[in-house]
Motif scaffolding. Sequence first.
Motif, PDB file in Angstrom:
ATOM      1  N   GLY A  36       1.047  -0.885  -0.099  1.00 59.64           N
ATOM      2  CA  GLY A  36      -0.492  -0.103   0.063  1.00 59.64           C
ATOM      3  C   GLY A  36       0.759   1.642  -0.084  1.00 59.64           C
ATOM      4  O   GLY A  36       0.525   1.722  -1.136  1.00 59.64           O
ATOM      5  N   ALA A  37       1.901   1.187   0.905  1.00 57.04           N
ATOM      6  CA  ALA A  37       2.735   2.719   0.856  1.00 57.04           C
ATOM      7  C   ALA A  37       3.510   2.656  -0.174  1.00 57.04           C
ATOM      8  O   ALA A  37       3.463   3.552  -0.960  1.00 57.04           O
ATOM      9  CB  ALA A  37       3.666   2.255   2.102  1.00 57.04           C
ATOM     10  N   MET A  88       1.473   3.803  -3.016  1.00 55.76           N
ATOM     11  CA  MET A  88       0.968   5.207  -2.938  1.00 55.76           C
ATOM     12  C   MET A  88       2.062   6.192  -3.273  1.00 55.76           C
ATOM     13  O   MET A  88       2.492   6.868  -3.913  1.00 55.76           O
ATOM     14  CB  MET A  88       1.041   5.235  -1.053  1.00 55.76           C
ATOM     15  CG  MET A  88       0.705   7.484  -0.873  1.00 55.76           C
ATOM     16  SD  MET A  88       0.080   7.480   1.265  1.00 55.76           S
ATOM     17  CE  MET A  88       2.007   6.710   0.892  1.00 55.76           C
ATOM     18  N   MET A  89       3.224   5.540  -2.957  1.00 49.87           N
ATOM     19  CA  MET A  89       4.802   6.324  -3.477  1.00 49.87           C
ATOM     20  C   MET A  89       4.309   6.861  -5.667  1.00 49.87           C
ATOM     21  O   MET A  89       4.806   7.158  -5.514  1.00 49.87           O
ATOM     22  CB  MET A  89       5.738   5.246  -3.702  1.00 49.87           C
ATOM     23  CG  MET A  89       6.260   5.942  -2.160  1.00 49.87           C
ATOM     24  SD  MET A  89       7.441   5.518  -0.663  1.00 49.87           S
ATOM     25  CE  MET A  89       9.086   6.323  -2.390  1.00 49.87           C
ATOM     26  N   ASP A 148       1.750   5.972  -7.388  1.00 54.70           N
ATOM     27  CA  ASP A 148       0.743   6.339  -7.295  1.00 54.70           C
ATOM     28  C   ASP A 148       1.359   8.172  -7.660  1.00 54.70           C
ATOM     29  O   ASP A 148       0.785   8.538  -8.193  1.00 54.70           O
ATOM     30  CB  ASP A 148      -0.431   6.116  -7.160  1.00 54.70           C
ATOM     31  CG  ASP A 148      -1.645   6.600  -7.575  1.00 54.70           C
ATOM     32  OD1 ASP A 148      -2.310   6.652  -8.241  1.00 54.70           O
ATOM     33  OD2 ASP A 148      -2.883   7.343  -6.612  1.00 54.70           O
ATOM     34  N   SER A 149       1.102   8.339  -6.776  1.00 50.45           N
ATOM     35  CA  SER A 149       1.961   9.611  -6.667  1.00 50.45           C
ATOM     36  C   SER A 149       3.033  10.415  -7.733  1.00 50.45           C
ATOM     37  O   SER A 149       2.528  11.292  -8.471  1.00 50.45           O
ATOM     38  CB  SER A 149       2.251  10.736  -4.826  1.00 50.45           C
ATOM     39  OG  SER A 149       3.422   9.828  -4.480  1.00 50.45           O
ATOM     40  N   LYS A 167       0.673  10.600 -10.877  1.00 51.45           N
ATOM     41  CA  LYS A 167      -0.054  12.099 -10.530  1.00 51.45           C
ATOM     42  C   LYS A 167       0.239  12.913 -11.001  1.00 51.45           C
ATOM     43  O   LYS A 167       0.055  14.016 -11.172  1.00 51.45           O
ATOM     44  CB  LYS A 167      -0.900  12.024  -9.591  1.00 51.45           C
ATOM     45  CG  LYS A 167      -2.010  10.764  -9.523  1.00 51.45           C
ATOM     46  CD  LYS A 167      -2.719  10.883  -8.686  1.00 51.45           C
ATOM     47  CE  LYS A 167      -4.279   9.858  -8.945  1.00 51.45           C
ATOM     48  NZ  LYS A 167      -4.424   9.119  -7.831  1.00 51.45           N
ATOM     49  N   GLU A 221      -4.733   5.125 -14.353  1.00 52.53           N
ATOM     50  CA  GLU A 221      -4.987   4.907 -13.084  1.00 52.53           C
ATOM     51  C   GLU A 221      -5.203   3.588 -13.158  1.00 52.53           C
ATOM     52  O   GLU A 221      -5.313   3.172 -12.349  1.00 52.53           O
ATOM     53  CB  GLU A 221      -5.994   5.530 -12.890  1.00 52.53           C
ATOM     54  CG  GLU A 221      -5.835   7.078 -12.434  1.00 52.53           C
ATOM     55  CD  GLU A 221      -7.353   7.948 -12.118  1.00 52.53           C
ATOM     56  OE1 GLU A 221      -7.979   6.821 -11.619  1.00 52.53           O
ATOM     57  OE2 GLU A 221      -7.476   9.195 -12.168  1.00 52.53           O
ATOM     58  N   THR A 249      -2.218   1.133 -10.373  1.00 53.73           N
ATOM     59  CA  THR A 249      -2.595   1.549  -9.388  1.00 53.73           C
ATOM     60  C   THR A 249      -4.294   0.870  -8.750  1.00 53.73           C
ATOM     61  O   THR A 249      -4.015  -0.115  -8.464  1.00 53.73           O
ATOM     62  CB  THR A 249      -3.330   2.832  -9.099  1.00 53.73           C
ATOM     63  OG1 THR A 249      -2.127   3.425  -9.644  1.00 53.73           O
ATOM     64  CG2 THR A 249      -3.765   3.183  -7.700  1.00 53.73           C
ATOM     65  N   ALA A 268      -4.531  -2.209  -6.499  1.00 55.72           N
ATOM     66  CA  ALA A 268      -5.475  -1.897  -4.989  1.00 55.72           C
ATOM     67  C   ALA A 268      -6.526  -2.727  -4.978  1.00 55.72           C
ATOM     68  O   ALA A 268      -7.030  -3.419  -3.751  1.00 55.72           O
ATOM     69  CB  ALA A 268      -5.922  -0.626  -5.320  1.00 55.72           C
TER      70      ALA A 268
END
Length: 180
Positions: free
Chosen positions: A16-17, A20-21, A23-24, A27, A162, A165, A169
């Motif tokens: 998950g972390a 997040m990295m 995906d950021s 984006k 997306e 990601t 997810a």
Amino acid sequence: MSSPCDPVHAPAGDVGAALMMVDSRLKEISAEKRLSDAEQQALTDQFAASVSAGGFEDLLDGACTLIYMYMQWLRAAYEDHDKDVIEYVVPTLVATMRMMPKSVSPEAIPTMAGLLIAAGTGLSPNLWRKQYGYWTETEMTPLEVTAFLLADHVNRITDDPEFATRMIAEALSGAEAEED
């Protein structure tokens, strides 16, 4: 015969972390308003400061799990078209990394290519890497870049910014549902 690098022996880590990295970064690249290098570095430093030593290992394992999952998805996608994932993905990613000398040192590229090949052949990238010793500090950014480039590759193939990601997810949600 089972390999010591078989994914069943690998810790999944904090997927998950790691997601997040990645995906950021995805984006950030696609956004019209980008953060300055100083702003991005401040966010990265803040995130790194919030991660404990054990959490850092979990994050590394999570990044390797992402690399494995993306390569397995790409492997299936390329095999559907009678193509080899190693032939079509690794050279492209290596060429891209070579164009990023500030983020990926030339010395780290063979290791990242090895991670991709390990994952593409069904081996755990983190167990493959650990057989050669502990991660080095100079491999941290290239590892993140590798996970990012794979996610971007998946998004480009699917023409969905997306998809990568969302795929992870949904896999995480499915795994959590199985545990309940």
